[in-house]
Every structure is written in structure tokens, then in C-alpha cells.
Design a protein around this motif. Structure first.
Motif, PDB file in Angstrom:
ATOM      1  N   ASN A   1      37.818  39.901  29.855  1.00  0.00           N
ATOM      2  CA  ASN A   1      37.808  39.851  31.317  1.00  0.00           C
ATOM      3  C   ASN A   1      39.222  39.759  31.876  1.00  0.00           C
ATOM      4  O   ASN A   1      39.538  40.357  32.917  1.00  0.00           O
ATOM      5  CB  ASN A   1      36.977  38.655  31.796  1.00  0.00           C
TER       6      ASN A   1
ATOM      7  N   TYR B   1      41.226  41.718  34.901  1.00  0.00           N
ATOM      8  CA  TYR B   1      41.886  40.995  35.994  1.00  0.00           C
ATOM      9  C   TYR B   1      43.377  41.332  36.038  1.00  0.00           C
ATOM     10  O   TYR B   1      43.986  41.329  37.112  1.00  0.00           O
ATOM     11  CB  TYR B   1      41.702  39.484  35.814  1.00  0.00           C
TER      12      TYR B   1
ATOM     13  N   GLY C   1      39.095  44.505  45.384  1.00  0.00           N
ATOM     14  CA  GLY C   1      37.859  44.447  44.598  1.00  0.00           C
ATOM     15  C   GLY C   1      36.819  45.457  45.013  1.00  0.00           C
ATOM     16  O   GLY C   1      35.946  45.832  44.205  1.00  0.00           O
TER      17      GLY C   1
ATOM     18  N   ILE D   1      34.567  47.478  33.656  1.00  0.00           N
ATOM     19  CA  ILE D   1      33.769  46.249  33.737  1.00  0.00           C
ATOM     20  C   ILE D   1      32.294  46.539  33.970  1.00  0.00           C
ATOM     21  O   ILE D   1      31.436  45.680  33.755  1.00  0.00           O
ATOM     22  CB  ILE D   1      34.326  45.331  34.849  1.00  0.00           C
TER      23      ILE D   1
ATOM     24  N   ILE E   1      35.447  39.594  41.928  1.00  0.00           N
ATOM     25  CA  ILE E   1      36.265  40.141  40.844  1.00  0.00           C
ATOM     26  C   ILE E   1      37.701  40.326  41.324  1.00  0.00           C
ATOM     27  O   ILE E   1      38.666  39.963  40.645  1.00  0.00           O
ATOM     28  CB  ILE E   1      35.671  41.470  40.351  1.00  0.00           C
TER      29      ILE E   1
END
Length: 345
Positions: free
Chosen positions: A16, A20, A42, A265, A279
Motif C-alpha cells: 500500500n 501512496y 484521489g 490498487i 486514498i
């Protein structure tokens, strides 16, 4: 917690965190070049994941119509600007053609390709082609005329753009969530860890994009022009670098990174029309770790956010979001005490 569980959590956190990191880099890039704290970063993630999901079902994604609407609005802006500045009709027509050409071509290809169920990789490339032009169009319509405004004004505009994009996302994609198929279904055992092919793709794509960004900024004239704009906007203008062009390019790159993050993702979590905000906010937290200025620190901050989220979900799953977002407070306090305060001019 034993070592095997810790390894699983660390792998999940790093996976993750790699996504990011891309969002953090995009946030730092946009802020450095345009001084815009881009809250809607996002939304590009959600648009990318949901566009691919609808292409998988054989439907024409709402992204196509949204892209045409934005392109049409930008063309009307070009016409109004030409009339206001009394430009020659031929010059105005050429600018309108430049504005409409790529969106119309990409939208036409998407309408033709959607029901034909092309392979996943082809649909992913089409998704990137659909979402990437959003960056330039949104900058032109929402930010370009306010390029010299204060950071606070630009932040307020970003909040407004965020709410607009979330509402339009609900209209074009609906309230149903989607989970995309993995790009690589293989699994590999490394000791006690089972690493999925999708995780390897996420790591490889993130590293490749970070390296490409480094080469772009260090080795290309356009990248150096963006760096010059980030360092001194007025000086860059005096050297003949268009601040509007730099802003459009920065937003285009941010849209591409956001769409790519959505593709990465999408197979790991169910994405809804409003999922991009949380996110993207985690990417923003990582960017704040870097002071919205340092790309390497943004990468480190993103990996830290991913690990913190992963281990928090094990120890206190109900409060994992609170823990992640609360971690920004000591960072802000430290930077407030460490960095000198200067009035913005």
C-alpha cells in the motif's frame, strides 16, 4: 504477534505504501510547481479504477462523457478568451482544435473499444488515455486564471473541485463498488511469506515511475523547466518559461500518476466513487512528512504511512484511519517549530 504475522503485515503495508508514494510524489509535484494543495488527487485514483471496471463489463465508462464535457467547456473558454483579447479567428480556431483533438479522439476510440472486450492490458492503457487529459483540463478551467492567487484561495478552490468531482463520480459511475481483476495471478513463496504477482507489479511500477520521474527532472529540458518554475515562478517567466504550460504539465502528470495508482490498487480493494478521497489523503499525509517539497522524503513518508496503517489494522482495526491521520499532528508541530515562518507575497 509472531514473525510470520509481522512479515505479512509488513508486506501489506509496503504494498500500500508503494501506491501512496506515487500519490505523495504527485502531490509534491503539483504543489511545487503551482502552489496548489491538490485535494482531488484521489479522485483520479477512483476514476482510473472505475473506468477500467466498466470497460471490463463491456460498457462505455462515464469517464468518456465527462472528458468530452470538460473539453467542450475548455473550448468555450478558448473562444471567450479569444474574443476578449481580440485574437484573429484563425488563431482561436486553432486553439479550439488543439483543445478538442485529443479528448475527442480518445473518447471515440473508447466508445468503439468498450463493447469489444479487449485484453486487460489494452483496457488499462485506454483507461490511462482517458483519465490523463483530465489534469490539464481541470487546471485550465479551475486554476489557471487564479495562478497568482494565495495558497489559501487555491486550497479553497481545491476543496470545491473535490466536491464537484465526487458528485460527478457518483453520477457517472453510480454508487456500486468494483474490484478489478489482477494483472498477474501468480503467487510466490518467500520463506513464510506468500507474495502475489499483483504486489510485485505494484512494486515494479512504483519503482519504474519514480526512476522515470527522476530522469525526467534531471535529464530533460522540460523537467528542468518545471524545476525552475517550482524554485522561482517569476524568474522562470523572465527566462521564457510559461507558468501556464508548467501548471498544465504538472496537472497532467498528476492525473496520469493518479490513474496508474487506481489501476494498481483496483485489484487489491473494492473501489467506490468516493474511495479516492481517503486514498489520496493518505498520500497527502506522506507528502506532509516531506514538507510538500522533498521527493525522497515523500517516498519514505508513504512507506511509513503504509506500515502504520497495516500494523494499526492488526492492533486496533476500528481506529486505523484515526491513527494514520493523527500521525500528521506531531509532524506539523515539528515542522512548525523547526522551519521559519515567512509571510507569503
Amino acid at each position: 504477534m509472531d514473525l510470520s504475522i509481522a512479515g505479512i503485515l509488513a508486506l501489506d503495508g509496503l504494498t500500500n505504501g508503494a501506491v501512496y508514494a506515487l500519490l505523495a510524489l504527485a502531490t509534491v509535484l503539483v504543489f511545487a510547481v503551482t502552489r496548489v494543495i491538490f485535494i482531488p488527487q484521489g479522485e483520479f485514483v477512483a476514476f482510473g479504477a472505475l473506468t477500467l471496471a466498466l470497460l471490463q463489463t463491456g460498457k462505455v465508462p462515464g469517464t468518456v462523457w465527462f472528458l468530452l464535457v470538460l473539453a467542450g467547456a475548455a473550448a468555450l473558454y478558448d473562444i471567450a478568451d479569444g474574443i476578449r483579447h481580440r485574437h484573429a479567428p484563425g488563431r482561436v480556431a486553432l486553439q479550439v482544435l488543439r483543445t478538442l483533438a485529443i479528448p475527442v479522439v480518445v473518447a471515440s476510440v473508447a466508445i468503439w473499444a468498450a463493447p469489444r472486450n479487449f485484453p486487460l492490458v489494452v483496457q488499462a492503457l485506454l483507461t490511462l488515455a482517458l483519465v490523463t487529459p483530465f489534469g490539464k483540463l481541470i487546471y485550465r478551467l479551475a486554476y489557471q486564471s487564479l495562478a497568482d492567487a494565495s495558497v489559501l484561495v487555491l486550497l479553497i478552490v481545491s476543496v470545491g473541485v473535490h466536491f464537484a468531482l465526487v458528485g460527478l463520480g457518483l453520477y457517472f459511475f453510480g454508487a456500486e463498488g468494483f474490484r478489478n481483476p489482477s494483472f498477474w495471478d501468480e503467487r510466490f513463496n518467500i520463506g513464510t511469506l506468500a507474495v502475489s504477482g499483483q504486489a510485485l507489479i505494484i512494486f515494479a511500477a512504483s519503482v519504474a515511475l519514480i526512476v522515470l520521474l527522476y530522469l525526467f527532472f534531471e535529464r530533460t529540458l522540460t523537467g528542468k523547466a518545471l524545476r525552475a518554475t517550482a524554485v522561482n515562478r517569476a524568474g522562470a517567466r523572465l527566462m521564457g518559461i510559461s507558468s501556464n504550460g508548467a501548471g498544465q504539465l504538472a496537472f497532467t502528470m498528476a492525473a496520469f500518476i493518479g490513474a496508474l495508482s487506481g489501476l494498481l490498487i483496483g485489484p487489491t480493494t473494492t473501489v467506490f466513487y468516493d474511495s479516492g478521497f481517503i486514498i489520496g489523503l493518505k498520500g497527502f499525509v506522506a507528502a506532509v512528512f516531506a514538507g510538500l517539497a522533498s521527493y525522497p522524503m515523500a517516498l519514505v513518508g508513504a512507506l511509513a504511512v503504509g506500515l502504520l496503517e497495516s500494523f494499526s489494522s492488526f492492533w486496533a482495526s476500528a481506529f486505523k484511519e484515526v491513527i494514520v491521520f493523527a500521525s500528521i499532528l506531531p509532524v506539523l508541530l515539528w515542522r512548525s517549530l523547526r522551519d521559519p515562518h515567512a509571510e507569503e507575497h
